[in-house]
Design a protein around this motif. Sequence first.
Motif, mmCIF file in Angstrom:
data_model
loop_
_atom_site.group_PDB
_atom_site.id
_atom_site.type_symbol
_atom_site.label_atom_id
_atom_site.label_comp_id
_atom_site.label_asym_id
_atom_site.label_seq_id
_atom_site.Cartn_x
_atom_site.Cartn_y
_atom_site.Cartn_z
ATOM 1 N N LEU A 2 0.824 -1.249 -0.041
ATOM 2 C CA LEU A 2 0.047 -0.098 0.003
ATOM 3 C C LEU A 2 0.925 1.254 0.019
ATOM 4 O O LEU A 2 0.201 2.527 0.209
ATOM 5 C CB LEU A 2 -0.960 -0.078 1.254
ATOM 6 C CG LEU A 2 -1.944 -1.158 1.293
ATOM 7 C CD1 LEU A 2 -2.552 -0.883 2.644
ATOM 8 C CD2 LEU A 2 -2.865 -1.125 0.244
ATOM 9 N N GLN A 3 2.160 0.999 -0.019
ATOM 10 C CA GLN A 3 3.076 2.329 0.006
ATOM 11 C C GLN A 3 3.281 3.230 -1.373
ATOM 12 O O GLN A 3 2.948 2.525 -2.380
ATOM 13 C CB GLN A 3 4.233 2.014 0.287
ATOM 14 C CG GLN A 3 4.632 1.369 1.674
ATOM 15 C CD GLN A 3 6.038 0.739 2.020
ATOM 16 O OE1 GLN A 3 7.040 1.097 1.055
ATOM 17 N NE2 GLN A 3 6.207 0.145 3.080
ATOM 18 N N THR A 4 3.170 4.439 -1.490
ATOM 19 C CA THR A 4 3.414 5.498 -2.466
ATOM 20 C C THR A 4 5.062 5.245 -2.798
ATOM 21 O O THR A 4 5.886 4.929 -1.866
ATOM 22 C CB THR A 4 2.800 6.637 -2.071
ATOM 23 O OG1 THR A 4 3.860 7.047 -0.959
ATOM 24 C CG2 THR A 4 1.779 6.735 -1.896
ATOM 25 N N ARG A 5 5.277 5.844 -4.005
ATOM 26 C CA ARG A 5 6.719 5.583 -4.239
ATOM 27 C C ARG A 5 7.519 6.453 -3.316
ATOM 28 O O ARG A 5 8.812 6.250 -2.956
ATOM 29 C CB ARG A 5 6.893 6.229 -5.872
ATOM 30 C CG ARG A 5 8.368 6.433 -6.048
ATOM 31 C CD ARG A 5 8.726 6.913 -7.589
ATOM 32 N NE ARG A 5 8.574 5.603 -8.402
ATOM 33 C CZ ARG A 5 9.630 4.578 -8.322
ATOM 34 N NH1 ARG A 5 10.819 4.869 -7.780
ATOM 35 N NH2 ARG A 5 9.675 3.718 -9.257
ATOM 36 N N ALA A 6 6.990 7.760 -3.148
ATOM 37 C CA ALA A 6 7.699 8.702 -2.215
ATOM 38 C C ALA A 6 7.908 8.193 -0.682
ATOM 39 O O ALA A 6 8.833 8.383 -0.114
ATOM 40 C CB ALA A 6 6.988 9.903 -1.935
ATOM 41 N N TYR A 7 6.912 7.609 -0.292
ATOM 42 C CA TYR A 7 7.073 6.799 0.996
ATOM 43 C C TYR A 7 8.202 5.773 0.962
ATOM 44 O O TYR A 7 8.906 5.459 2.025
ATOM 45 C CB TYR A 7 5.404 6.508 1.630
ATOM 46 C CG TYR A 7 5.475 5.753 3.000
ATOM 47 C CD1 TYR A 7 5.136 6.529 3.888
ATOM 48 C CD2 TYR A 7 5.778 4.427 3.140
ATOM 49 C CE1 TYR A 7 4.944 6.095 5.292
ATOM 50 C CE2 TYR A 7 5.816 3.987 4.554
ATOM 51 C CZ TYR A 7 5.350 4.669 5.434
ATOM 52 O OH TYR A 7 5.274 4.284 6.794
ATOM 53 N N THR A 8 7.974 4.806 0.144
ATOM 54 C CA THR A 8 8.859 3.993 -0.158
ATOM 55 C C THR A 8 10.335 4.384 -0.323
ATOM 56 O O THR A 8 11.364 3.952 0.232
ATOM 57 C CB THR A 8 8.629 2.856 -1.243
ATOM 58 O OG1 THR A 8 7.229 2.374 -1.462
ATOM 59 C CG2 THR A 8 9.443 1.929 -1.603
ATOM 60 N N ASP A 9 10.564 5.391 -1.157
ATOM 61 C CA ASP A 9 11.702 5.991 -1.280
ATOM 62 C C ASP A 9 12.423 6.707 0.141
ATOM 63 O O ASP A 9 13.785 6.258 0.602
ATOM 64 C CB ASP A 9 11.609 7.072 -2.190
ATOM 65 C CG ASP A 9 12.890 7.796 -2.496
ATOM 66 O OD1 ASP A 9 13.678 8.454 -1.400
ATOM 67 O OD2 ASP A 9 13.555 7.654 -3.534
ATOM 68 N N ALA A 10 11.730 7.160 0.893
ATOM 69 C CA ALA A 10 12.071 7.610 2.003
ATOM 70 C C ALA A 10 12.358 6.588 3.216
ATOM 71 O O ALA A 10 13.330 6.743 3.726
ATOM 72 C CB ALA A 10 10.929 8.620 2.684
ATOM 73 N N ILE A 11 11.548 5.673 3.285
ATOM 74 C CA ILE A 11 11.666 4.526 4.278
ATOM 75 C C ILE A 11 13.007 3.818 3.761
ATOM 76 O O ILE A 11 13.689 3.210 4.557
ATOM 77 C CB ILE A 11 10.448 3.766 4.532
ATOM 78 C CG1 ILE A 11 10.545 3.140 5.733
ATOM 79 C CG2 ILE A 11 10.150 2.569 3.209
ATOM 80 C CD1 ILE A 11 9.281 2.486 6.261
ATOM 81 N N THR A 12 13.108 3.584 2.386
ATOM 82 C CA THR A 12 13.983 2.678 1.890
ATOM 83 C C THR A 12 15.452 3.214 2.155
ATOM 84 O O THR A 12 16.465 2.696 2.697
ATOM 85 C CB THR A 12 14.086 2.282 0.646
ATOM 86 O OG1 THR A 12 12.837 1.534 0.312
ATOM 87 C CG2 THR A 12 15.256 1.402 -0.238
#
Length: 289
Positions: free
Chosen positions: A126-136
Amino acid sequence: MTDASSPTVWRRWLALELTRLRREAGLDQKDVAKALRCTVAKVSYYETADRPVVVKDLDEVLLPLYNVPENRWSAYLRAAKDARKKGWWETHGGPPIPSWFSLFVGLEQGASQIRAYESEAVPGLLQTRAYTDAITRRGTAERAEDEIERQIDLRLTRQNAVTRASNPLRLWAVLNEAVLRRVVGNPAVMRAQLLHVAEMARCPKITVQVIPFSRGAHPGMAAGPFQILNFPWPSDPGVAYVEHRAGAFYLEAPHEIEAHTVAFEHLVALALSPDESVKMVRDIAEEYA
């Protein structure tokens, strides 16, 4: 048998079927090994899905040995061929992903339902790209930029499981309120992420529930996040998946699956209803505006 989108899951189905057929035929693994002229270990590998079944073994020995009617052979042979294919995640480019995680992605992509409890982060599906980018980027140390990008792309591609037109994955996610409150990236990223969760929760096969802080102690606090994966055929009891820093546990014993199922049911009972949860998600999203 029904459609599955993953060679990992075809291998799993075939392993369960071969175990069932052998037992119904009144044979031991050593009897099968003698017929195949191989070791008992090889038969065990077939029945635990550790190795894909050789199509020739199935066609020339196992199906006749187990007295499977010939009009059913094609289904087993097709499954054996599909089980030997490479999953898209295994040809994703760059260094191969760890084997323990490749197994999970294969199971995830062919699962019919996943029930997940998350305490710290929005579920990957359910993650957005921006959220995935930040958390990764925050959680990844000493990796090259292209490797980080591949990891992000892999997670986003996995999301096709819940949006595909044919037999989309049924996802039921229970989130700790901390998932909504912890700022990943920045407030704008969080607002977009929470609005995305609320929008995805409108899909018929996606359920999102939130456990507010006000509900106090709950079963998820004892051992942290976990997932329960179920598959398209009733004969498969499913898998409980628990990730740790160096890999993951794949729990398949009946008591292990039952323990996680009971825990999930308690979490569902403590959580807000789906409608109340979506309202809470939207309200907190607006706090980030």
